[in-house]
Structures are given as C-alpha cells and as structure tokens.
Scaffold this motif. Structure first.
Motif, PDB file in Angstrom:
ATOM      1  N   ALA A  75       0.822  -1.213   0.000  1.00  0.00           N
ATOM      2  CA  ALA A  75       0.000   0.000   0.000  1.00  0.00           C
ATOM      3  C   ALA A  75       0.858   1.266   0.000  1.00  0.00           C
ATOM      4  O   ALA A  75       0.399   2.328   0.435  1.00  0.00           O
ATOM      5  CB  ALA A  75      -0.931   0.002   1.212  1.00  0.00           C
ATOM      6  N   SER A  76       2.082   1.172  -0.510  1.00  0.00           N
ATOM      7  CA  SER A  76       3.015   2.298  -0.424  1.00  0.00           C
ATOM      8  C   SER A  76       2.554   3.545  -1.170  1.00  0.00           C
ATOM      9  O   SER A  76       3.041   4.646  -0.907  1.00  0.00           O
ATOM     10  CB  SER A  76       4.395   1.876  -0.940  1.00  0.00           C
ATOM     11  N   PHE A  77       1.605   3.406  -2.115  1.00  0.00           N
ATOM     12  CA  PHE A  77       1.102   4.561  -2.861  1.00  0.00           C
ATOM     13  C   PHE A  77      -0.356   4.849  -2.500  1.00  0.00           C
ATOM     14  O   PHE A  77      -1.070   5.511  -3.246  1.00  0.00           O
ATOM     15  CB  PHE A  77       1.242   4.308  -4.372  1.00  0.00           C
ATOM     16  N   VAL A  78      -0.782   4.351  -1.331  1.00  0.00           N
ATOM     17  CA  VAL A  78      -2.166   4.531  -0.869  1.00  0.00           C
ATOM     18  C   VAL A  78      -2.164   5.374   0.397  1.00  0.00           C
ATOM     19  O   VAL A  78      -1.613   4.969   1.428  1.00  0.00           O
ATOM     20  CB  VAL A  78      -2.846   3.177  -0.586  1.00  0.00           C
ATOM     21  N   THR A  79      -2.768   6.538   0.322  1.00  0.00           N
ATOM     22  CA  THR A  79      -2.908   7.362   1.521  1.00  0.00           C
ATOM     23  C   THR A  79      -4.136   8.257   1.385  1.00  0.00           C
ATOM     24  O   THR A  79      -4.546   8.616   0.276  1.00  0.00           O
ATOM     25  CB  THR A  79      -1.642   8.211   1.778  1.00  0.00           C
ATOM     26  N   GLY A  80      -4.752   8.571   2.516  1.00  0.00           N
ATOM     27  CA  GLY A  80      -5.945   9.405   2.530  1.00  0.00           C
ATOM     28  C   GLY A  80      -7.221   8.675   2.144  1.00  0.00           C
ATOM     29  O   GLY A  80      -8.246   9.309   1.900  1.00  0.00           O
ATOM     30  N   GLU A  81      -7.192   7.347   2.134  1.00  0.00           N
ATOM     31  CA  GLU A  81      -8.341   6.562   1.688  1.00  0.00           C
ATOM     32  C   GLU A  81      -9.176   6.046   2.862  1.00  0.00           C
ATOM     33  O   GLU A  81      -8.635   5.706   3.915  1.00  0.00           O
ATOM     34  CB  GLU A  81      -7.890   5.368   0.842  1.00  0.00           C
ATOM     35  N   ILE A  82     -10.487   5.962   2.633  1.00  0.00           N
ATOM     36  CA  ILE A  82     -11.402   5.328   3.581  1.00  0.00           C
ATOM     37  C   ILE A  82     -11.870   4.042   2.907  1.00  0.00           C
ATOM     38  O   ILE A  82     -12.608   4.079   1.915  1.00  0.00           O
ATOM     39  CB  ILE A  82     -12.623   6.219   3.905  1.00  0.00           C
ATOM     40  N   LEU A  83     -11.431   2.903   3.409  1.00  0.00           N
ATOM     41  CA  LEU A  83     -11.742   1.613   2.801  1.00  0.00           C
ATOM     42  C   LEU A  83     -12.953   0.996   3.508  1.00  0.00           C
ATOM     43  O   LEU A  83     -12.864   0.568   4.659  1.00  0.00           O
ATOM     44  CB  LEU A  83     -10.531   0.684   2.909  1.00  0.00           C
ATOM     45  N   TYR A  84     -14.090   0.984   2.817  1.00  0.00           N
ATOM     46  CA  TYR A  84     -15.310   0.421   3.388  1.00  0.00           C
ATOM     47  C   TYR A  84     -15.299  -1.101   3.240  1.00  0.00           C
ATOM     48  O   TYR A  84     -15.115  -1.628   2.148  1.00  0.00           O
ATOM     49  CB  TYR A  84     -16.538   1.020   2.700  1.00  0.00           C
ATOM     50  N   VAL A  85     -15.480  -1.770   4.369  1.00  0.00           N
ATOM     51  CA  VAL A  85     -15.517  -3.231   4.391  1.00  0.00           C
ATOM     52  C   VAL A  85     -16.844  -3.616   5.031  1.00  0.00           C
ATOM     53  O   VAL A  85     -16.953  -3.796   6.250  1.00  0.00           O
ATOM     54  CB  VAL A  85     -14.323  -3.807   5.180  1.00  0.00           C
ATOM     55  N   ASP A  86     -17.885  -3.693   4.200  1.00  0.00           N
ATOM     56  CA  ASP A  86     -19.238  -3.728   4.745  1.00  0.00           C
ATOM     57  C   ASP A  86     -20.220  -4.600   3.962  1.00  0.00           C
ATOM     58  O   ASP A  86     -21.435  -4.442   4.067  1.00  0.00           O
ATOM     59  CB  ASP A  86     -19.790  -2.297   4.812  1.00  0.00           C
ATOM     60  N   GLY A  87     -19.701  -5.507   3.151  1.00  0.00           N
ATOM     61  CA  GLY A  87     -20.569  -6.382   2.387  1.00  0.00           C
ATOM     62  C   GLY A  87     -21.409  -5.657   1.359  1.00  0.00           C
ATOM     63  O   GLY A  87     -22.446  -6.166   0.914  1.00  0.00           O
ATOM     64  N   GLY A  88     -20.986  -4.467   0.975  1.00  0.00           N
ATOM     65  CA  GLY A  88     -21.709  -3.686  -0.024  1.00  0.00           C
ATOM     66  C   GLY A  88     -22.746  -2.731   0.540  1.00  0.00           C
ATOM     67  O   GLY A  88     -23.438  -2.044  -0.222  1.00  0.00           O
ATOM     68  N   TYR A  89     -22.809  -2.623   1.867  1.00  0.00           N
ATOM     69  CA  TYR A  89     -23.846  -1.785   2.501  1.00  0.00           C
ATOM     70  C   TYR A  89     -23.767  -0.338   2.032  1.00  0.00           C
ATOM     71  O   TYR A  89     -24.787   0.266   1.682  1.00  0.00           O
ATOM     72  CB  TYR A  89     -23.674  -1.852   4.029  1.00  0.00           C
TER      73      TYR A  89
END
Length: 268
Positions: free
Chosen positions: A251-265
């Motif tokens: 994830a070295s080029f990933v920052t400022g992200e909100i990763l939703y892990v919610d089964g598609g909710y």
C-alpha cells in the motif's frame, strides 16, 4: 524486501514480500478484546511485534498472556486514549520497548445508542473524546516518532456510520465522520514525509458488540442485514486483509483513503 517506492521491477520473491509485515512494530489502541485483539493476533502470527493497549488493566493482562502463549512478541501498555499524557506514554513506551513504531492502528472506541435528542453532555464527551480526540492524540504522537525514523503507516478504524445515517448513532456517527476528515487531512500533510494515513470503515460485524450491546436482534439490525447486499454481518477474520494491506509495502502509494468493508452496505 524490495523498495517498490523506488524500483518498478519486482523479482519472483518480491511478490510475496511486498505484503509482508514481518518484524514491523505495530501498536493497536483498544486491543484487549474484539476487533483490536483479533487484529493484534493476526499481525503477531504474521511476524509483527505487537503492542496491546486498553484502559482496562485486567482485560489487557489477559490478552497479553493469550498472545504471548501463541509465541507472539507482544507487550501491553495501559492507556486511556482520552488522556493526552496516556497517549504520549503509549507511543514512547512502544519506542522504548521495540526501538521504533512502524504501524499505529487507532482502534479504541465506544458508543451509546439512543435517540439523537436524548444525549447528555457527559455522553457526548465520552464518545467524542474516545473516538475522535483519542485518535488524534495517538496519531499525533505516532507521527512524531515516525517523522524521526523516516515514515510509517497510521490506520484509523472508522465506520459505515461515518457517511450514512443510522438511527441511534448520532454522536458516534459525528465522531467517525471526524475520523474520516482527520485521516484525509493528516494524509495530505504527511504524504511527502513518508507517513501514510488511511482508515478502514467496517459495516456490521459478528460479535463486535459483545459485552456492550448484547441484544443485536432489533428491528433496525434486521433491516440493516436486509440492506446489506451480502445479506449477513462480516466475520472478524474478514477484516484482517484490509488492515494488513494498509500496513504493508503493498500500500506504499495509498494514503488518505477510507476503505469500506461492509458487504456492499455503503454501495447500496
């Protein structure tokens, strides 16, 4: 381990190594039970050095003994994230014990479920001080240490409630919405200093609220599952991957992200 921030080529072994967190020092607030403890176990079993933290000393000692019994290199530091000095001591204690801090998981949280018009002043303070101010304190002191060592990863535990209206969660939702903006702003400020800041936003998790809200069979809970495209709650191991990814070189080029892990909710 290949430095994929500087070299676009990856050897055969590098494809596995970029997801590695072996020997990284990972501090997790709110890790004496629930999601935090499960994450600590996962990080530890993958070779990370783990710092557990909670305001509950007895519970914390039990979690430390359990992880140590699995051969995990673990230490426990009692800290109330509502306290500026406790958060400072948590990070300094981590660095004193292991020499550095590579990953800070801001996870300690609390909630009071009730109608928006009925919260008392002290209830607002308890939720916001834990879920938002506590995250800021832990991230602040972790970042200070990471700046000295050349970088690191900060991961916040947010929630689907940060961006969706969920009855009974007005104050909790406000605190998690703040966490999202804290994540984005810190990410922008520290991006050129080697510090990545991201958040994982869980949906409804099996056993997540055990011991806090034992009655999960409510009309809204049932309706929430109906509205989740996968038609179920997530299981704790299903959250390991997102946190491990955000902590790893992958994830070295990933920052400022909100990763939703919610089964598609959040997408429905």
């Amino acid at each position: 381990m290949p430095d994929i921030t500087r070299d676009s080529s990856i050897g055969a072994e590098g494809y596995q190594e970029i997801f590695g967190i072996d020997s990284k020092v990972v501090c997790i607030s709110g890790s004496s039970r629930g999601l935090g403890k499960s994450l600590a176990t996962c990080f530890g079993r993958l070779g990370a050095k783990v710092v557990l933290s909670s305001h509950n000393n007895e519970e914390l000692a039990g979690a430390e003994a359990e992880l140590a019994g699995q051969g995990i290199d673990v230490t426990a530091i009692c800290a109330d994230v509502r306290s500026h000095e406790d958060c400072k001591a948590l990070i300094s204690g981590t660095v004193d014990r292991f020499g550095q801090i590579d990953v800070m998981v801001c996870n300690a949280g609390t909630d009071i479920i009730k109608p928006a018009h009925s919260y008392e002043e002290q209830e607002w303070d308890e939720i916001v001080d834990t879920n938002l101010r506590g995250y800021y304190y832990c991230a602040k002191f972790a970042a200070q240490a990471m700046l000295d060592q050349g970088g690191g990863s900060i991961i916040m535990t947010s929630s689907v409630a940060s961006s969706l209206g969920i009855p009974g969660l007005a104050v909790y939702a406000a605190s998690k919405g703040g966490v999202n903006q804290l994540t984005r702003t810190m990410a922008v400020e520290w991006a050129d200093k080697g510090i990545r800041v991201n958040a994982v936003a869980p949906g409804f998790i099996n056993n997540f609220m055990d011991g806090v809200h034992p009655d999960l069979d409510t009309p809204y809970q049932r309706r929430a599952i109906e509205l989740t495209p996968m038609r179920r709650r997530g299981n704790l191991p299903e959250y390991f991957g997102p946190y491990i990814f955000l902590a790893s070189p992958a994830a070295s080029f990933v920052t400022g992200e909100i990763l939703y892990v919610d089964g598609g909710y959040s997408a429905s």
